[in-house]
Enzyme design. Structure first.
Site, PDB file in Angstrom:
ATOM      1  N   LYS A 191       2.470 -10.267  -1.585  1.00 55.85           N
ATOM      2  CA  LYS A 191       2.463  -9.253  -2.649  1.00 55.85           C
ATOM      3  C   LYS A 191       2.957  -7.898  -2.130  1.00 55.85           C
ATOM      4  O   LYS A 191       3.847  -7.298  -2.715  1.00 55.85           O
ATOM      5  CB  LYS A 191       1.038  -9.080  -3.194  1.00 55.85           C
ATOM      6  CG  LYS A 191       0.879  -7.855  -4.091  1.00 55.85           C
ATOM      7  CD  LYS A 191      -0.538  -7.638  -4.568  1.00 55.85           C
ATOM      8  CE  LYS A 191      -1.451  -6.961  -3.574  1.00 55.85           C
ATOM      9  NZ  LYS A 191      -1.539  -5.500  -3.661  1.00 55.85           N
ATOM     10  N   ASN A 192       2.361  -7.433  -1.025  1.00 52.30           N
ATOM     11  CA  ASN A 192       2.655  -6.068  -0.586  1.00 52.30           C
ATOM     12  C   ASN A 192       4.053  -5.914  -0.011  1.00 52.30           C
ATOM     13  O   ASN A 192       4.526  -4.791   0.155  1.00 52.30           O
ATOM     14  CB  ASN A 192       1.583  -5.584   0.401  1.00 52.30           C
ATOM     15  CG  ASN A 192       0.287  -5.267  -0.329  1.00 52.30           C
ATOM     16  OD1 ASN A 192       0.256  -5.235  -1.572  1.00 52.30           O
ATOM     17  ND2 ASN A 192      -0.780  -5.061   0.418  1.00 52.30           N
ATOM     18  N   CYS A 215      -7.993   5.727  -6.819  1.00 46.29           N
ATOM     19  CA  CYS A 215      -8.252   4.349  -7.243  1.00 46.29           C
ATOM     20  C   CYS A 215      -9.604   3.909  -6.686  1.00 46.29           C
ATOM     21  O   CYS A 215     -10.270   4.677  -5.993  1.00 46.29           O
ATOM     22  CB  CYS A 215      -7.140   3.420  -6.800  1.00 46.29           C
ATOM     23  SG  CYS A 215      -7.193   3.024  -5.082  1.00 46.29           S
ATOM     24  N   ARG A 232      -6.570   8.230  -2.069  1.00 47.30           N
ATOM     25  CA  ARG A 232      -5.190   7.788  -1.836  1.00 47.30           C
ATOM     26  C   ARG A 232      -4.134   8.797  -2.301  1.00 47.30           C
ATOM     27  O   ARG A 232      -3.383   8.555  -3.241  1.00 47.30           O
ATOM     28  CB  ARG A 232      -4.959   6.415  -2.487  1.00 47.30           C
ATOM     29  CG  ARG A 232      -5.824   5.351  -1.860  1.00 47.30           C
ATOM     30  CD  ARG A 232      -5.631   4.018  -2.474  1.00 47.30           C
ATOM     31  NE  ARG A 232      -4.495   3.286  -1.923  1.00 47.30           N
ATOM     32  CZ  ARG A 232      -4.148   2.073  -2.327  1.00 47.30           C
ATOM     33  NH1 ARG A 232      -4.804   1.482  -3.286  1.00 47.30           N
ATOM     34  NH2 ARG A 232      -3.137   1.457  -1.777  1.00 47.30           N
ATOM     35  N   PRO A 233      -4.064   9.928  -1.607  1.00 47.65           N
ATOM     36  CA  PRO A 233      -3.042  10.917  -1.966  1.00 47.65           C
ATOM     37  C   PRO A 233      -1.631  10.421  -1.626  1.00 47.65           C
ATOM     38  O   PRO A 233      -1.470   9.398  -0.958  1.00 47.65           O
ATOM     39  CB  PRO A 233      -3.396  12.126  -1.092  1.00 47.65           C
ATOM     40  CG  PRO A 233      -4.204  11.578   0.029  1.00 47.65           C
ATOM     41  CD  PRO A 233      -4.878  10.341  -0.459  1.00 47.65           C
ATOM     42  N   ASP A 247       0.715  12.839  -0.476  1.00 46.26           N
ATOM     43  CA  ASP A 247       1.328  14.009   0.159  1.00 46.26           C
ATOM     44  C   ASP A 247       2.373  13.627   1.213  1.00 46.26           C
ATOM     45  O   ASP A 247       3.414  14.278   1.329  1.00 46.26           O
ATOM     46  CB  ASP A 247       0.229  14.897   0.781  1.00 46.26           C
ATOM     47  CG  ASP A 247      -0.707  14.134   1.705  1.00 46.26           C
ATOM     48  OD1 ASP A 247      -0.984  12.943   1.427  1.00 46.26           O
ATOM     49  OD2 ASP A 247      -1.164  14.704   2.712  1.00 46.26           O
ATOM     50  N   ASP A 263      -7.297  -4.826   4.529  1.00 47.60           N
ATOM     51  CA  ASP A 263      -7.244  -5.781   3.415  1.00 47.60           C
ATOM     52  C   ASP A 263      -7.967  -7.096   3.718  1.00 47.60           C
ATOM     53  O   ASP A 263      -8.055  -7.965   2.841  1.00 47.60           O
ATOM     54  CB  ASP A 263      -5.781  -6.078   3.040  1.00 47.60           C
ATOM     55  CG  ASP A 263      -5.113  -4.899   2.363  1.00 47.60           C
ATOM     56  OD1 ASP A 263      -5.830  -3.973   1.956  1.00 47.60           O
ATOM     57  OD2 ASP A 263      -3.867  -4.907   2.256  1.00 47.60           O
ATOM     58  N   ILE A 272      -9.684   3.142   7.226  1.00 47.45           N
ATOM     59  CA  ILE A 272      -8.448   3.442   6.473  1.00 47.45           C
ATOM     60  C   ILE A 272      -8.767   4.069   5.110  1.00 47.45           C
ATOM     61  O   ILE A 272      -8.164   5.060   4.724  1.00 47.45           O
ATOM     62  CB  ILE A 272      -7.593   2.162   6.262  1.00 47.45           C
ATOM     63  CG1 ILE A 272      -7.375   1.424   7.590  1.00 47.45           C
ATOM     64  CG2 ILE A 272      -6.263   2.491   5.564  1.00 47.45           C
ATOM     65  CD1 ILE A 272      -6.486   2.101   8.593  1.00 47.45           C
ATOM     66  N   ARG A 286      -4.321  -9.981  -9.680  1.00 49.85           N
ATOM     67  CA  ARG A 286      -3.308  -9.026  -9.221  1.00 49.85           C
ATOM     68  C   ARG A 286      -2.686  -9.495  -7.907  1.00 49.85           C
ATOM     69  O   ARG A 286      -1.535  -9.163  -7.626  1.00 49.85           O
ATOM     70  CB  ARG A 286      -3.932  -7.648  -8.994  1.00 49.85           C
ATOM     71  CG  ARG A 286      -4.436  -7.006 -10.251  1.00 49.85           C
ATOM     72  CD  ARG A 286      -4.919  -5.616  -9.976  1.00 49.85           C
ATOM     73  NE  ARG A 286      -3.819  -4.807  -9.437  1.00 49.85           N
ATOM     74  CZ  ARG A 286      -3.882  -3.511  -9.220  1.00 49.85           C
ATOM     75  NH1 ARG A 286      -4.981  -2.851  -9.500  1.00 49.85           N
ATOM     76  NH2 ARG A 286      -2.855  -2.838  -8.727  1.00 49.85           N
TER      77      ARG A 286
HETATM   78  N1  EPU Z   1      -2.560   8.540   2.883  1.00 40.66           N
HETATM   79  C1  EPU Z   1      -2.513   9.909   2.768  1.00 40.66           C
HETATM   80  N2  EPU Z   1      -1.392  10.462   2.233  1.00 40.66           N
HETATM   81  C2  EPU Z   1      -0.325   9.731   1.822  1.00 40.66           C
HETATM   82  C3  EPU Z   1      -0.383   8.314   1.954  1.00 40.66           C
HETATM   83  C4  EPU Z   1      -1.525   7.754   2.493  1.00 40.66           C
HETATM   84  O1  EPU Z   1      -3.455  10.616   3.143  1.00 40.66           O
HETATM   85  O2  EPU Z   1       0.663  10.301   1.336  1.00 40.66           O
HETATM   86  C5  EPU Z   1      -3.783   7.914   3.447  1.00 40.66           C
HETATM   87  C6  EPU Z   1      -4.460   6.961   2.436  1.00 40.66           C
HETATM   88  O3  EPU Z   1      -5.286   7.648   1.528  1.00 40.66           O
HETATM   89  C7  EPU Z   1      -5.212   6.041   3.361  1.00 40.66           C
HETATM   90  C8  EPU Z   1      -4.290   5.937   4.589  1.00 40.66           C
HETATM   91  O4  EPU Z   1      -3.420   7.068   4.517  1.00 40.66           O
HETATM   92  O5  EPU Z   1      -6.417   6.626   3.731  1.00 40.66           O
HETATM   93  C9  EPU Z   1      -3.449   4.678   4.654  1.00 40.66           C
HETATM   94  O6  EPU Z   1      -2.820   4.453   3.417  1.00 40.66           O
HETATM   95  P1  EPU Z   1      -1.416   3.705   3.284  1.00 40.66           P
HETATM   96  O7  EPU Z   1      -0.427   4.687   2.747  1.00 40.66           O
HETATM   97  O8  EPU Z   1      -1.093   3.043   4.569  1.00 40.66           O
HETATM   98  O9  EPU Z   1      -1.722   2.624   2.173  1.00 40.66           O
HETATM   99  P2  EPU Z   1      -0.828   2.211   0.949  1.00 40.66           P
HETATM  100  O10 EPU Z   1       0.603   2.181   1.336  1.00 40.66           O
HETATM  101  O11 EPU Z   1      -1.215   3.030  -0.233  1.00 40.66           O
HETATM  102  C10 EPU Z   1      -0.798  -0.333   1.457  1.00 40.66           C
HETATM  103  C11 EPU Z   1      -1.206  -1.595   0.746  1.00 40.66           C
HETATM  104  C12 EPU Z   1      -2.723  -1.667   0.684  1.00 40.66           C
HETATM  105  C13 EPU Z   1      -3.260  -1.650   2.114  1.00 40.66           C
HETATM  106  C14 EPU Z   1      -2.764  -0.387   2.848  1.00 40.66           C
HETATM  107  C15 EPU Z   1      -3.169  -0.336   4.303  1.00 40.66           C
HETATM  108  C16 EPU Z   1       0.590  -1.972  -0.811  1.00 40.66           C
HETATM  109  C17 EPU Z   1       1.041  -2.054  -2.215  1.00 40.66           C
HETATM  110  N3  EPU Z   1      -0.670  -1.596  -0.599  1.00 40.66           N
HETATM  111  O12 EPU Z   1      -1.317   0.739   0.691  1.00 40.66           O
HETATM  112  O13 EPU Z   1      -3.048  -2.898   0.071  1.00 40.66           O
HETATM  113  O14 EPU Z   1      -4.654  -1.656   2.099  1.00 40.66           O
HETATM  114  O15 EPU Z   1      -1.319  -0.333   2.781  1.00 40.66           O
HETATM  115  O16 EPU Z   1      -2.697  -1.439   4.980  1.00 40.66           O
HETATM  116  O17 EPU Z   1       1.352  -2.271   0.102  1.00 40.66           O
HETATM  117  C18 EPU Z   1      -4.293  -4.383  -1.259  1.00 40.66           C
HETATM  118  O18 EPU Z   1      -3.309  -5.157  -1.209  1.00 40.66           O
HETATM  119  O19 EPU Z   1      -5.414  -4.740  -1.709  1.00 40.66           O
HETATM  120  C19 EPU Z   1      -4.129  -3.013  -0.779  1.00 40.66           C
HETATM  121  C20 EPU Z   1      -4.962  -2.033  -1.100  1.00 40.66           C
END
Ligand code: EPU
Length: 426
Positions: A22-23, A118, A123-124, A126, A310, A332, A402
């Site tokens: 999925k991801n 969420c 989950r910002p 920035d 995950d 995380i 999902r």
């Molecule tokens: N973060 C920030 N600022 C940003 C982006 C992220 O502070 O601009 C923080 C997040 O709030 C979090 C950390 O950085 O605390 C890591 O977040 P990351 O950006 O790595 O996560 P993501 O890309 O939003 C993806 C997966 C998630 C998985 C995470 C970590 C997808 C669609 N989602 O999320 O999958 O948990 O990486 O591996 O790829 C799931 O499939 O159930 C799921 C939540």
């Protein structure tokens, strides 16, 4: 509203095919926006999230041909008719936000809703925005929308992420493929899905090197071309089934498993006393536990190659039945223990203290009605239900749909007693 009825206590025996990830699929689908030629993705998982993103791409003008039940999805962004991603669509599925960079790279402008928080944390975005700004995008946030413009195109930049982020790394990679000059991403995420995206982009004519390491270099191109690309297998789905077999006991082989991507889980399962045989060449992972007791195992979630967040909920379900006390740290996301009180309803002994959950193993779980709260939390309840005595009813399983393809069919084929029913919650 659908729910799952699980009668636990039956060991699992058989083989389970692993679906496409999925991801990874979500980001590969977005990559179609970078070219006016057709992109064909094979091994696509049929999930609520991937279908949902297909709808958003359609509203942007992408021609999508993806027959029901098919694992091949044809995407053609020959002409885009909109560069606006509305709140209703981005709010429901955060990965939709990643259309922002590709739309700006391709069209010079875009308006994309901010996703908001969420269930698992704030989950910002920035880091996504900082990366696009560094590439020369002019950004404004108005009424919950990011309005981005780069009329003369994006330009290569040197970006050092302050936090490791999967989404921001992927977003920057996607945008940089069409930027002028070279982009260097430091402190980049190293998840296998990032390597998958890099390979797909390279098959479209991009020049991405270093994916899978903390430093990724992208040489921008004038244009990208179409491709036919297979989505990598889902390491989280595979890991989940591995833990279902470990918790319920039995002997299960996962076919098409991304063995190398599951290193952290495999070593923790072995520490817990589960027999795991991975064959990278054959892409199979065999999990066995026949009557032996589980041992307590502590862990801390980390970016790849550490233990994935995950799989944290599923591992908590497993060690709730282990001998001794396990400490599970979530580093995380700030709110990813919502499964703990639901697991306690089945008899687990779990105390949450901030970012730590103290899991005192119990001899037996007993079935009860429980509530699914997010995707991975939901499936941890399924795992616990398979190991529990009596019937567990998992309500609100739209979360499961999902991210898990044909879950009850795959587990049922290994002897699990699990049925889906519709109607009122129990
Ligand atoms: N973060 C920030 N600022 C940003 C982006 C992220 O502070 O601009 C923080 C997040 O709030 C979090 C950390 O950085 O605390 C890591 O977040 P990351 O950006 O790595 O996560 P993501 O890309 O939003 C993806 C997966 C998630 C998985 C995470 C970590 C997808 C669609 N989602 O999320 O999958 O948990 O990486 O591996 O790829 C799931 O499939 O159930 C799921 C939540």
């Amino acid at each position: 509203m659908d729910r799952l009825h699980i009668t636990g206590g039956t060991p699992l025996h058989g083989r389970i095919p692993v679906s496409g990830a999925k991801n990874s699929a979500l980001k590969l689908m977005v990559a179609c926006l970078l070219t006016d030629q057709p992109v064909e993705l094979t091994n696509m998982p049929n999930l609520a999230d991937t279908r949902f993103l297909a709808q958003l791409l359609e509203t942007l003008g992408v021609e999508v041909y993806w027959p029901k039940g098919s694992s091949t999805c044809h995407l053609n962004a020959a002409e885009l008719k909109s560069t606006i991603a509305p709140y209703e669509q981005v709010r429901k599925m955060r990965a939709s936000f990643n259309v922002l960079g590709p739309l700006v790279a391709r069209s010079g402008h875009a308006t994309v809703s901010l996703p908001g928080g969420c269930a698992i944390g704030a989950r910002p975005v920035d880091l996504h925005l900082q990366a696009l700004e560094a590439m020369g995008a002019d950004l404004r946030v108005e009424q919950g929308y990011v309005k981005a413009a780069a009329i003369h195109g994006l330009k290569g930049a040197h970006i050092n992420f302050s936090t490791v982020s999967v989404g921001a790394t992927e977003h920057a990679m996607l945008a940089a493929t069409l930027a002028k000059g070279e982009t260097i991403l430091e402190n980049a995420a190293r998840e296998p899905e990032i390597e998958d995206l890099a390979q797909c982009l390279n098959s479209m004519g991009a020049q991405v090197t270093g994916a899978g390491t903390p430093v990724i270099r992208i040489k921008g191109a004038e244009a990208l071309k179409g491709t036919v690309y297979p989505v990598m297998p889902d390491r989280i789905e595979a890991g989940t089934f591995a833990m279902a077999a470990a918790a319920a006991g039995g002997d299960v082989t996962l076919d098409g498993a991304p063995v190398a991507a599951l290193g952290a889980l495999i070593s923790k399962l072995r520490e817990a006393g589960v027999t795991v045989d991975g064959d990278e060449a054959a892409s199979t992972l065999r999990i066995r536990r026949n009557g032996s007791a589980l041992k307590a195992v502590s862990l801390s979630t980390q970016p790849h190659p550490g233990f994935p967040t995950d799989l944290q909920a599923q591992f908590m379900a497993l060690v709730s039945l282990a001998e001794g006390t396990s400490i599970i740290r979530e580093t995380i996301f700030e709110n990813r223990f919502m499964h703990a009180p639901e697991l306690s309803r089945l008899g687990a002994d779990i105390t949450v203290r901030g970012q730590e959950a103290v899991v005192k193993g119990v001899k037996q779980l007993t079935g009860a009605p429980v509530m699914a709260t997010d995707l991975r939390a939901s499936v941890s309840l399924v795992i616990a239900g398979l190991a529990a005595e009596g019937e567990t009813v998992v309500n609100r399983i739209y979360h499961l749909d999902r991210g898990f393809e044909r879950l009850e069919e795959k587990l049922g084929a290994c002897g699990a007693k699990i049925v889906r029913r519709s109607g009122e919650e129990e």
